[in-house]
Structures are given as C-alpha cells and as structure tokens.
Design a protein around this motif. Structure first.
Motif, PDB file in Angstrom:
ATOM      1  N   ASN A   1      -6.196  -5.530  -3.577  1.00  0.00           N
ATOM      2  CA  ASN A   1      -7.231  -4.879  -4.372  1.00  0.00           C
ATOM      3  C   ASN A   1      -6.751  -4.548  -5.796  1.00  0.00           C
ATOM      4  O   ASN A   1      -7.334  -3.736  -6.475  1.00  0.00           O
TER       5      ASN A   1
ATOM      6  N   ALA B   1       0.920  -0.372  -5.988  1.00  0.00           N
ATOM      7  CA  ALA B   1       1.525   0.679  -5.160  1.00  0.00           C
ATOM      8  C   ALA B   1       2.888   1.051  -5.737  1.00  0.00           C
ATOM      9  O   ALA B   1       3.313   2.197  -5.632  1.00  0.00           O
TER      10      ALA B   1
ATOM     11  N   TYR C   1      -1.133  -4.705  -4.177  1.00  0.00           N
ATOM     12  CA  TYR C   1      -1.921  -5.126  -3.020  1.00  0.00           C
ATOM     13  C   TYR C   1      -3.128  -5.924  -3.492  1.00  0.00           C
ATOM     14  O   TYR C   1      -3.429  -5.968  -4.685  1.00  0.00           O
TER      15      TYR C   1
ATOM     16  N   HIS D   1       3.703  12.964  -4.481  1.00  0.00           N
ATOM     17  CA  HIS D   1       2.530  13.286  -3.669  1.00  0.00           C
ATOM     18  C   HIS D   1       2.143  12.120  -2.790  1.00  0.00           C
ATOM     19  O   HIS D   1       2.607  11.001  -2.986  1.00  0.00           O
ATOM     20  N   SER D   2       1.226  12.394  -1.896  1.00  0.00           N
ATOM     21  CA  SER D   2       0.678  11.354  -1.035  1.00  0.00           C
ATOM     22  C   SER D   2       0.080  10.259  -1.931  1.00  0.00           C
ATOM     23  O   SER D   2      -0.601  10.563  -2.905  1.00  0.00           O
ATOM     24  N   GLY D   3       0.399   9.010  -1.628  1.00  0.00           N
ATOM     25  CA  GLY D   3      -0.111   7.897  -2.433  1.00  0.00           C
ATOM     26  C   GLY D   3       0.806   7.511  -3.577  1.00  0.00           C
ATOM     27  O   GLY D   3       0.537   6.568  -4.323  1.00  0.00           O
ATOM     28  N   ALA D   4       1.932   8.222  -3.747  1.00  0.00           N
ATOM     29  CA  ALA D   4       2.841   7.949  -4.871  1.00  0.00           C
ATOM     30  C   ALA D   4       3.609   6.637  -4.689  1.00  0.00           C
ATOM     31  O   ALA D   4       4.113   6.075  -5.667  1.00  0.00           O
ATOM     32  N   GLY D   5       3.720   6.158  -3.450  1.00  0.00           N
ATOM     33  CA  GLY D   5       4.403   4.883  -3.226  1.00  0.00           C
ATOM     34  C   GLY D   5       5.633   4.967  -2.329  1.00  0.00           C
ATOM     35  O   GLY D   5       6.345   3.980  -2.138  1.00  0.00           O
ATOM     36  N   LYS D   6       5.873   6.131  -1.745  1.00  0.00           N
ATOM     37  CA  LYS D   6       7.099   6.322  -0.948  1.00  0.00           C
ATOM     38  C   LYS D   6       7.134   5.377   0.265  1.00  0.00           C
ATOM     39  O   LYS D   6       8.132   4.693   0.489  1.00  0.00           O
ATOM     40  N   SER D   7       6.030   5.328   1.009  1.00  0.00           N
ATOM     41  CA  SER D   7       6.013   4.481   2.209  1.00  0.00           C
ATOM     42  C   SER D   7       6.128   3.007   1.831  1.00  0.00           C
ATOM     43  O   SER D   7       6.776   2.229   2.535  1.00  0.00           O
ATOM     44  N   THR D   8       5.498   2.647   0.727  1.00  0.00           N
ATOM     45  CA  THR D   8       5.578   1.247   0.282  1.00  0.00           C
ATOM     46  C   THR D   8       7.031   0.883  -0.029  1.00  0.00           C
ATOM     47  O   THR D   8       7.507  -0.191   0.356  1.00  0.00           O
TER      48      THR D   8
ATOM     49  N   ARG E   1      -4.303  -2.930  -6.661  1.00  0.00           N
ATOM     50  CA  ARG E   1      -3.740  -1.597  -6.781  1.00  0.00           C
ATOM     51  C   ARG E   1      -2.215  -1.737  -6.850  1.00  0.00           C
ATOM     52  O   ARG E   1      -1.621  -2.392  -5.995  1.00  0.00           O
TER      53      ARG E   1
HETATM   54  P1  ADP Z   1       3.035   7.524  -0.083  1.00  0.00           P
HETATM   55  O1  ADP Z   1       3.891   7.052   1.041  1.00  0.00           O
HETATM   56  O2  ADP Z   1       3.819   8.088  -1.229  1.00  0.00           O
HETATM   57  O3  ADP Z   1       1.933   8.447   0.375  1.00  0.00           O
HETATM   58  P2  ADP Z   1       2.019   4.792  -0.127  1.00  0.00           P
HETATM   59  O4  ADP Z   1       3.202   3.940  -0.375  1.00  0.00           O
HETATM   60  O5  ADP Z   1       1.518   4.891   1.290  1.00  0.00           O
HETATM   61  O6  ADP Z   1       2.282   6.251  -0.720  1.00  0.00           O
HETATM   62  O7  ADP Z   1       0.804   4.287  -1.010  1.00  0.00           O
HETATM   63  C1  ADP Z   1       0.908   3.945  -2.392  1.00  0.00           C
HETATM   64  C2  ADP Z   1      -0.405   3.345  -2.883  1.00  0.00           C
HETATM   65  O8  ADP Z   1      -0.575   2.033  -2.340  1.00  0.00           O
HETATM   66  C3  ADP Z   1      -1.615   4.138  -2.464  1.00  0.00           C
HETATM   67  O9  ADP Z   1      -2.560   4.130  -3.533  1.00  0.00           O
HETATM   68  C4  ADP Z   1      -2.164   3.355  -1.286  1.00  0.00           C
HETATM   69  O10 ADP Z   1      -3.555   3.509  -1.155  1.00  0.00           O
HETATM   70  C5  ADP Z   1      -1.783   1.917  -1.634  1.00  0.00           C
HETATM   71  N1  ADP Z   1      -1.518   1.113  -0.437  1.00  0.00           N
HETATM   72  C6  ADP Z   1      -0.565   1.318   0.465  1.00  0.00           C
HETATM   73  N2  ADP Z   1      -0.594   0.385   1.443  1.00  0.00           N
HETATM   74  C7  ADP Z   1      -1.638  -0.444   1.138  1.00  0.00           C
HETATM   75  C8  ADP Z   1      -2.205  -1.625   1.744  1.00  0.00           C
HETATM   76  N3  ADP Z   1      -1.691  -2.138   2.866  1.00  0.00           N
HETATM   77  N4  ADP Z   1      -3.247  -2.213   1.126  1.00  0.00           N
HETATM   78  C9  ADP Z   1      -3.765  -1.703  -0.019  1.00  0.00           C
HETATM   79  N5  ADP Z   1      -3.273  -0.608  -0.656  1.00  0.00           N
HETATM   80  C10 ADP Z   1      -2.233   0.015  -0.076  1.00  0.00           C
END
Ligand code: ADP
Length: 223
Positions: free
Chosen positions: A15, A19, A13, A38-45, A17
């Motif tokens: 920033n 993902a 992303y 865990h939360s933030g691991a990248g599953k939703s991405t 980061r």
């Molecule tokens: P999970 O679904 O496993 O909780 P996410 O895929 O939501 O994890 O997030 C993975 C990482 O990417 C996290 O550190 C989150 O803060 C970052 N992230 C997710 N979406 C965005 C975005 N749109 N912009 C910046 N960082 C993002």
C-alpha cells in the motif's frame, strides 16, 4: 566486525506505506539495545527483517557478517539456530507441557536425551523457573512465569542474538523487571539483545543503548 549491520534499510508494503525508512545502525557482541517508539513506529517490522521473516525492500542488512539475501530456503535454518526470539504474547504451544515446549529447540538439533535433560535443567535454573512448573501446561502459569518459559525456550540453544519484541508488554512491574534482568545477564556471555519497549521506567533500570523509531525512521539514538 559488527554482529548486526543495517545500512539505508527501507521496507515498503504494497500500500506504499513505508514501515521503515533509511534505517542504519550497527550492534556488537554483548550490546543491549532498547528499541523504542509508539505503536506503528516500525519495531515489529525491524524484528521481522532481522529474524528473516521478511526481507527489506532496499538497503542492506547483514548479520554475523553475512548479507541476509544470502539466506534462502536451504540455509535459513543455520541462521535461525543462532538467534532467539521472544514475543509479547509468549507463543508457547498450549497443548504440550512447559518441559516439552523447552525441549523442542534441542530436539530439532538432534541432541541425545541425556544432553537435552542436562541442558534443560541448566537453563531452567539460570532463568529461575520452579522445577514443579515443568510438568504443567503453559496456561496454568501466570503471565510472568509463562514469559520465563518463553525466555528459556528462546535461549536454550544458546543463540548469539536475542530479539525480544515487547516481551514485557503484558506483564506487571515486578515480572517485567525480572525478564529485563534475565536478558541483561545474557550480555555477559556476549549475547546481543534487542529489546523493544515503551516503558521508560524499565529502561532506566539497566544500562543500554537506545534506538528510538518514529514513523519508520530513527528519530534519535544513543549508541
Ligand atoms: P510497531 O511494531 O512499532 O508497532 P510495525 O512494524 O508493526 O510497528 O508497523 C509499522 C508500519 O507498517 C505501520 O504503519 C503498519 O501499519 C505497517 N505495516 C506493518 N506490517 C504491514 C503489512 N504486513 N502490510 C502493510 N502494512 C504493514
């Protein structure tokens, strides 16, 4: 040929980061894959990339033998017709009845009234939704029943892949197991299911492959 094939996928992303970092795996027709971490691991991405809501920063993602970069505004609906998505918070439309929520995916395919009615009842019975719930509104049902409506909506157009992003995150134990079993059943028809969860107890209930993400990387996998 694998249904889903990811090779060295990164998602970064703005920033800076990461993902997702160097994600490679494949899935075949009929696979049931738990995605954990865990939360933030990248599953939703990962789900967003596979459901074409976001694109990978680098690496290749191909689904049904076609690279995701080949889809654009003009042909993305062809792809969306072959997948089904289930969310933790159901995302049913509150202003319309459960029946109308279920009809939408069939109406957009231009099906006749007769076909819509027949296909709707087939899925309603497959998922185990009480007929009397159909003419109620989503909010009058329990979380577990709402998720069953959402599952029915995701599978009513008979997609080849289901992406379920923590579908049991808001449900109690019995409702969670019910949703898991419905989705597992679909693999008999060669549907591929990706199921994100961190519920170890739930994972022990069915046979499945496992991909465990940590800080955007595959920390371990049982494929
Ligand atoms: P999970 O679904 O496993 O909780 P996410 O895929 O939501 O994890 O997030 C993975 C990482 O990417 C996290 O550190 C989150 O803060 C970052 N992230 C997710 N979406 C965005 C975005 N749109 N912009 C910046 N960082 C993002």
């Amino acid at each position: 040929m694998s249904i889903i094939e990811l090779s060295h996928v990164y998602k970064t992303y703005q920033n800076d980061r990461h993902a997702l970092k160097n994600i490679s795996f494949s899935a075949d027709a009929g696979d049931f894959i738990f995605l954990t971490g865990h939360s933030g691991a990248g599953k939703s991405t990962l789900f967003k990339i596979l459901s074409a809501q976001e694109s990978a920063t680098s690496g290749s993602v191909s689904v049904f033998g076609k690279n995701m970069t080949e889809y654009d505004y003009h042909n993305i609906h062809e792809y969306r017709r072959q997948i089904g998505i289930i969310f933790q918070d159901f995302k049913l439309i509150p202003e319309i009845t459960n029946r109308t929520n279920l009809e939408i995916p069939l109406s957009v395919l231009g099906k006749s009234r007769k076909d819509i009615d027949a296909e709707l009842m087939q899925i309603v019975d497959l998922v185990g939704i009480k007929h009397s719930y159909l003419d109620e509104y989503p909010e009058s049902l329990s979380g577990g029943e709402q998720q069953k409506i959402a599952v029915a909506r995701a599978i009513i157009h008979r997609p080849k892949i289901i992406f379920a992003d923590e579908p049991t995150g808001n449900l109690d134990k019995a409702a969670s197991l019910n949703i898991l079993m419905i989705l597992k059943e679909l693999t008999k028809w060669q549907t591929t299911v990706l199921f994100a969860t961190h519920d170890e107890n739930l994972m022990s209930q069915v046979q499945g492959k496992v991909i465990h993400l940590k800080n955007g990387e595959i920390e371990s996998a049982r494929l």
